[in-house]
Write a protein that holds these residues in place. Structure first.
Motif, PDB file in Angstrom:
ATOM      1  N   GLU A  82       0.824  -1.366  -0.022  1.00 31.71           N
ATOM      2  CA  GLU A  82      -0.104   0.072   0.071  1.00 31.71           C
ATOM      3  C   GLU A  82       0.864   1.116   0.116  1.00 31.71           C
ATOM      4  O   GLU A  82       0.661   2.359  -0.734  1.00 31.71           O
ATOM      5  CB  GLU A  82      -1.035  -0.025   1.376  1.00 31.71           C
ATOM      6  N   ALA A  83       2.117   1.101   0.755  1.00 32.17           N
ATOM      7  CA  ALA A  83       2.872   2.317   0.991  1.00 32.17           C
ATOM      8  C   ALA A  83       3.604   2.756  -0.366  1.00 32.17           C
ATOM      9  O   ALA A  83       3.724   3.715  -1.055  1.00 32.17           O
ATOM     10  CB  ALA A  83       3.689   2.096   1.802  1.00 32.17           C
ATOM     11  N   LEU A  84       3.730   1.625  -1.169  1.00 33.63           N
ATOM     12  CA  LEU A  84       4.512   1.622  -2.616  1.00 33.63           C
ATOM     13  C   LEU A  84       3.349   2.064  -3.510  1.00 33.63           C
ATOM     14  O   LEU A  84       3.796   3.218  -4.495  1.00 33.63           O
ATOM     15  CB  LEU A  84       4.983   0.315  -3.083  1.00 33.63           C
ATOM     16  N   PHE A  85       2.144   1.685  -3.487  1.00 34.63           N
ATOM     17  CA  PHE A  85       0.968   2.259  -4.252  1.00 34.63           C
ATOM     18  C   PHE A  85       0.949   3.806  -4.002  1.00 34.63           C
ATOM     19  O   PHE A  85       0.574   4.569  -4.839  1.00 34.63           O
ATOM     20  CB  PHE A  85      -0.306   1.577  -3.953  1.00 34.63           C
ATOM     21  N   ILE A  86       0.930   4.052  -2.861  1.00 40.43           N
ATOM     22  CA  ILE A  86       0.633   5.866  -2.298  1.00 40.43           C
ATOM     23  C   ILE A  86       1.822   6.525  -2.988  1.00 40.43           C
ATOM     24  O   ILE A  86       1.630   7.717  -3.554  1.00 40.43           O
ATOM     25  CB  ILE A  86       0.684   5.699  -0.861  1.00 40.43           C
ATOM     26  N   GLU A  87       2.903   5.995  -2.915  1.00 46.29           N
ATOM     27  CA  GLU A  87       4.141   6.781  -3.345  1.00 46.29           C
ATOM     28  C   GLU A  87       4.207   6.904  -4.780  1.00 46.29           C
ATOM     29  O   GLU A  87       4.551   8.061  -5.458  1.00 46.29           O
ATOM     30  CB  GLU A  87       5.547   6.129  -2.969  1.00 46.29           C
ATOM     31  N   ILE A  88       3.776   5.867  -5.655  1.00 49.24           N
ATOM     32  CA  ILE A  88       3.440   6.014  -6.905  1.00 49.24           C
ATOM     33  C   ILE A  88       2.572   7.140  -7.450  1.00 49.24           C
ATOM     34  O   ILE A  88       2.604   7.825  -8.253  1.00 49.24           O
ATOM     35  CB  ILE A  88       3.177   4.549  -7.462  1.00 49.24           C
ATOM     36  N   THR A  89       1.220   6.885  -6.812  1.00 50.57           N
ATOM     37  CA  THR A  89       0.245   7.730  -7.007  1.00 50.57           C
ATOM     38  C   THR A  89       0.719   9.457  -6.683  1.00 50.57           C
ATOM     39  O   THR A  89       0.262  10.378  -7.286  1.00 50.57           O
ATOM     40  CB  THR A  89      -1.103   7.649  -6.195  1.00 50.57           C
ATOM     41  N   ASP A  90       1.565   9.410  -5.537  1.00 53.51           N
ATOM     42  CA  ASP A  90       1.901  10.756  -5.237  1.00 53.51           C
ATOM     43  C   ASP A  90       2.742  11.225  -6.378  1.00 53.51           C
ATOM     44  O   ASP A  90       2.767  12.422  -6.746  1.00 53.51           O
ATOM     45  CB  ASP A  90       2.523  10.679  -3.935  1.00 53.51           C
ATOM     46  N   GLN A  91       3.788  10.481  -6.807  1.00 57.13           N
ATOM     47  CA  GLN A  91       4.542  10.806  -7.869  1.00 57.13           C
ATOM     48  C   GLN A  91       3.809  11.307  -9.190  1.00 57.13           C
ATOM     49  O   GLN A  91       4.153  12.304  -9.898  1.00 57.13           O
ATOM     50  CB  GLN A  91       5.455   9.909  -8.361  1.00 57.13           C
ATOM     51  N   MET A  92       2.604  10.605  -9.649  1.00 56.07           N
ATOM     52  CA  MET A  92       2.052  11.051 -10.697  1.00 56.07           C
ATOM     53  C   MET A  92       1.099  12.342 -10.404  1.00 56.07           C
ATOM     54  O   MET A  92       1.182  13.080 -11.411  1.00 56.07           O
ATOM     55  CB  MET A  92       0.768   9.774 -10.686  1.00 56.07           C
TER      56      MET A  92
END
Length: 206
Positions: A55-65
Protein backbone atom coordinates in the motif's frame (compact mmCIF):
# COMPACT_ATOMS: atom_id res chain seq x y z
CA UNK A 1 25.79 19.36 -12.84
CA UNK A 2 23.30 16.73 -11.66
CA UNK A 3 24.07 15.27 -8.26
CA UNK A 4 25.07 11.61 -8.38
CA UNK A 5 22.50 9.36 -6.73
CA UNK A 6 23.51 7.22 -3.79
CA UNK A 7 23.16 3.43 -3.86
CA UNK A 8 20.13 3.69 -1.59
CA UNK A 9 18.48 6.25 -3.90
CA UNK A 10 19.15 4.09 -6.95
CA UNK A 11 17.65 1.06 -5.24
CA UNK A 12 14.58 3.03 -4.19
CA UNK A 13 14.11 4.22 -7.76
CA UNK A 14 14.50 0.66 -9.06
CA UNK A 15 11.87 -0.56 -6.58
CA UNK A 16 9.40 2.14 -7.65
CA UNK A 17 9.94 1.39 -11.35
CA UNK A 18 9.52 -2.32 -10.69
CA UNK A 19 6.36 -1.70 -8.67
CA UNK A 20 4.83 0.30 -11.52
CA UNK A 21 5.64 -2.51 -13.95
CA UNK A 22 4.25 -5.23 -11.67
CA UNK A 23 1.11 -3.25 -10.80
CA UNK A 24 0.44 -2.68 -14.50
CA UNK A 25 0.94 -6.34 -15.33
CA UNK A 26 -0.86 -7.99 -12.41
CA UNK A 27 -2.99 -5.21 -10.93
CA UNK A 28 -2.64 -4.08 -7.33
CA UNK A 29 -4.36 -7.15 -5.90
CA UNK A 30 -2.26 -9.57 -7.93
CA UNK A 31 1.04 -7.84 -7.24
CA UNK A 32 3.32 -9.03 -4.46
CA UNK A 33 6.41 -7.69 -2.73
CA UNK A 34 8.24 -10.84 -3.89
CA UNK A 35 7.50 -10.05 -7.53
CA UNK A 36 8.50 -6.42 -7.05
CA UNK A 37 11.78 -7.39 -5.37
CA UNK A 38 12.58 -9.86 -8.15
CA UNK A 39 11.89 -7.32 -10.89
CA UNK A 40 13.90 -4.62 -9.09
CA UNK A 41 16.75 -7.13 -8.64
CA UNK A 42 16.97 -6.47 -4.91
CA UNK A 43 16.16 -8.52 -1.86
CA UNK A 44 12.70 -8.52 -0.34
CA UNK A 45 14.24 -7.09 2.81
CA UNK A 46 15.58 -4.14 0.81
CA UNK A 47 12.08 -3.47 -0.50
CA UNK A 48 10.70 -3.41 3.04
CA UNK A 49 13.53 -1.16 4.19
CA UNK A 50 12.25 1.46 1.75
CA UNK A 51 8.51 0.76 1.83
CA UNK A 52 6.65 -0.82 4.72
CA UNK A 53 3.90 -2.34 2.58
CA UNK A 54 2.48 -2.75 -0.90
CA UNK A 55 0.00 0.00 0.00
CA UNK A 56 2.87 2.37 0.85
CA UNK A 57 4.40 1.68 -2.56
CA UNK A 58 1.10 2.37 -4.29
CA UNK A 59 0.65 5.66 -2.43
CA UNK A 60 4.16 6.78 -3.37
CA UNK A 61 3.48 5.98 -7.03
CA UNK A 62 0.22 7.94 -7.02
CA UNK A 63 1.99 10.82 -5.24
CA UNK A 64 4.58 10.87 -8.02
CA UNK A 65 1.82 10.96 -10.61
CA UNK A 66 0.16 13.83 -8.78
CA UNK A 67 3.41 15.80 -8.56
CA UNK A 68 3.98 15.31 -12.30
CA UNK A 69 0.46 16.54 -12.98
CA UNK A 70 1.06 19.62 -10.82
CA UNK A 71 4.39 20.36 -12.49
CA UNK A 72 2.94 19.91 -15.98
CA UNK A 73 0.66 22.93 -15.67
CA UNK A 74 3.11 25.34 -14.05
CA UNK A 75 3.09 28.53 -16.09
CA UNK A 76 3.68 32.04 -14.78
CA UNK A 77 0.85 34.45 -15.55
CA UNK A 78 1.98 37.33 -17.77
CA UNK A 79 -0.12 40.48 -17.49
CA UNK A 80 1.48 42.05 -20.56
CA UNK A 81 0.90 39.08 -22.89
CA UNK A 82 -2.26 37.85 -24.68
CA UNK A 83 -4.18 35.16 -22.84
CA UNK A 84 -4.51 32.69 -25.71
CA UNK A 85 -0.78 31.87 -26.09
CA UNK A 86 -0.46 31.47 -22.32
CA UNK A 87 -3.37 29.01 -22.12
CA UNK A 88 -2.00 27.26 -25.20
CA UNK A 89 1.33 26.72 -23.42
CA UNK A 90 -0.43 25.26 -20.37
CA UNK A 91 -2.48 22.91 -22.55
CA UNK A 92 0.58 21.80 -24.53
CA UNK A 93 2.47 21.04 -21.31
CA UNK A 94 -0.45 18.90 -20.14
CA UNK A 95 -0.52 17.02 -23.44
CA UNK A 96 3.21 16.44 -23.17
CA UNK A 97 2.68 14.74 -19.82
CA UNK A 98 -0.27 12.67 -21.05
CA UNK A 99 1.80 11.48 -23.98
CA UNK A 100 4.91 10.64 -21.95
CA UNK A 101 6.10 7.06 -21.77
CA UNK A 102 4.23 4.91 -19.27
CA UNK A 103 1.92 7.65 -17.98
CA UNK A 104 -1.31 6.30 -19.47
CA UNK A 105 -0.52 2.78 -18.27
CA UNK A 106 0.09 4.06 -14.76
CA UNK A 107 -3.08 6.12 -14.84
CA UNK A 108 -5.09 3.11 -16.00
CA UNK A 109 -3.69 1.00 -13.16
CA UNK A 110 -4.31 3.67 -10.52
CA UNK A 111 -7.86 4.37 -11.66
CA UNK A 112 -8.69 0.65 -11.68
CA UNK A 113 -7.53 0.38 -8.09
CA UNK A 114 -9.56 3.43 -7.08
CA UNK A 115 -12.64 1.63 -8.43
CA UNK A 116 -11.90 -1.27 -6.07
CA UNK A 117 -10.87 0.83 -3.07
CA UNK A 118 -13.14 3.79 -2.22
CA UNK A 119 -10.85 4.75 0.68
CA UNK A 120 -7.88 5.24 -1.64
CA UNK A 121 -10.09 7.21 -4.03
CA UNK A 122 -11.26 9.50 -1.21
CA UNK A 123 -7.67 10.08 -0.10
CA UNK A 124 -6.76 11.04 -3.68
CA UNK A 125 -9.69 13.46 -3.93
CA UNK A 126 -8.71 15.14 -0.66
CA UNK A 127 -5.16 15.57 -1.94
CA UNK A 128 -6.44 17.12 -5.16
CA UNK A 129 -8.55 19.58 -3.21
CA UNK A 130 -5.71 20.51 -0.83
CA UNK A 131 -3.20 21.24 -3.61
CA UNK A 132 -3.41 24.14 -6.02
CA UNK A 133 -2.44 23.27 -9.57
CA UNK A 134 -0.72 25.57 -12.02
CA UNK A 135 -3.85 26.17 -14.09
CA UNK A 136 -5.81 27.26 -11.04
CA UNK A 137 -3.04 29.66 -9.97
CA UNK A 138 -2.86 31.10 -13.48
CA UNK A 139 -6.63 31.64 -13.56
CA UNK A 140 -6.64 33.36 -10.16
CA UNK A 141 -3.95 35.75 -11.39
CA UNK A 142 -5.88 36.47 -14.60
CA UNK A 143 -9.03 37.13 -12.56
CA UNK A 144 -7.16 39.47 -10.22
CA UNK A 145 -5.89 41.27 -13.33
CA UNK A 146 -9.53 41.64 -14.47
CA UNK A 147 -9.00 39.78 -17.73
CA UNK A 148 -11.03 36.69 -16.79
CA UNK A 149 -14.51 36.93 -15.24
CA UNK A 150 -14.88 36.08 -11.58
CA UNK A 151 -15.63 32.38 -11.28
CA UNK A 152 -14.68 29.47 -9.03
CA UNK A 153 -11.07 28.89 -10.19
CA UNK A 154 -11.23 25.18 -9.28
CA UNK A 155 -14.31 24.74 -11.47
CA UNK A 156 -12.80 26.72 -14.36
CA UNK A 157 -9.45 24.90 -14.18
CA UNK A 158 -11.20 21.52 -14.18
CA UNK A 159 -13.36 22.60 -17.10
CA UNK A 160 -10.36 23.70 -19.16
CA UNK A 161 -8.43 20.50 -18.49
CA UNK A 162 -11.52 18.45 -19.29
CA UNK A 163 -11.58 20.01 -22.76
CA UNK A 164 -8.07 18.63 -23.23
CA UNK A 165 -8.47 15.25 -21.54
CA UNK A 166 -11.75 14.38 -23.25
CA UNK A 167 -9.80 13.84 -26.48
CA UNK A 168 -6.29 13.01 -25.31
CA UNK A 169 -6.57 11.14 -22.00
CA UNK A 170 -9.85 9.29 -21.46
CA UNK A 171 -9.96 7.65 -24.92
CA UNK A 172 -6.51 6.17 -24.23
CA UNK A 173 -7.32 5.10 -20.67
CA UNK A 174 -10.73 3.59 -21.39
CA UNK A 175 -10.53 2.55 -25.03
CA UNK A 176 -6.79 2.02 -25.50
CA UNK A 177 -6.85 4.60 -28.30
CA UNK A 178 -3.54 5.79 -29.79
CA UNK A 179 -1.83 8.94 -28.59
CA UNK A 180 -3.05 11.94 -30.64
CA UNK A 181 -0.86 13.00 -33.55
CA UNK A 182 0.82 16.40 -33.56
CA UNK A 183 -1.87 17.76 -35.90
CA UNK A 184 -4.63 16.39 -33.65
CA UNK A 185 -2.94 17.87 -30.60
CA UNK A 186 -2.82 21.31 -32.19
CA UNK A 187 -6.51 21.06 -33.05
CA UNK A 188 -7.44 19.91 -29.52
CA UNK A 189 -5.51 22.78 -27.92
CA UNK A 190 -6.78 25.46 -30.29
CA UNK A 191 -10.41 24.41 -29.82
CA UNK A 192 -10.08 24.21 -26.01
CA UNK A 193 -8.48 27.66 -25.76
CA UNK A 194 -11.03 29.23 -28.10
CA UNK A 195 -14.02 27.73 -26.24
CA UNK A 196 -12.63 28.58 -22.82
CA UNK A 197 -11.79 32.20 -23.60
CA UNK A 198 -15.10 32.61 -25.42
CA UNK A 199 -16.83 31.84 -22.13
CA UNK A 200 -14.57 33.53 -19.57
CA UNK A 201 -12.60 36.39 -21.09
CA UNK A 202 -13.64 39.93 -20.10
CA UNK A 203 -12.12 41.91 -22.95
CA UNK A 204 -11.14 40.96 -26.44
CA UNK A 205 -7.59 39.69 -26.66
CA UNK A 206 -5.46 40.49 -29.66
Amino acid sequence: MEKKKSLSERKREAILNAAVSVFQEFGFQGASMDRIAERAEVSKRTVYNHFTSKEALFIEITDQMWRKAMDATKFPYQSDAPLAPQLTAIAEQELELLGSEGYIGMARMVLAEYMLSPDLARQAMRKMQENEGGTKRWLKAAMADKRIIKVDPEFAATQFMSLIKAFSFWPQVVGHAPNPTQAERREIVAAAVEMFLGRYVIKKES
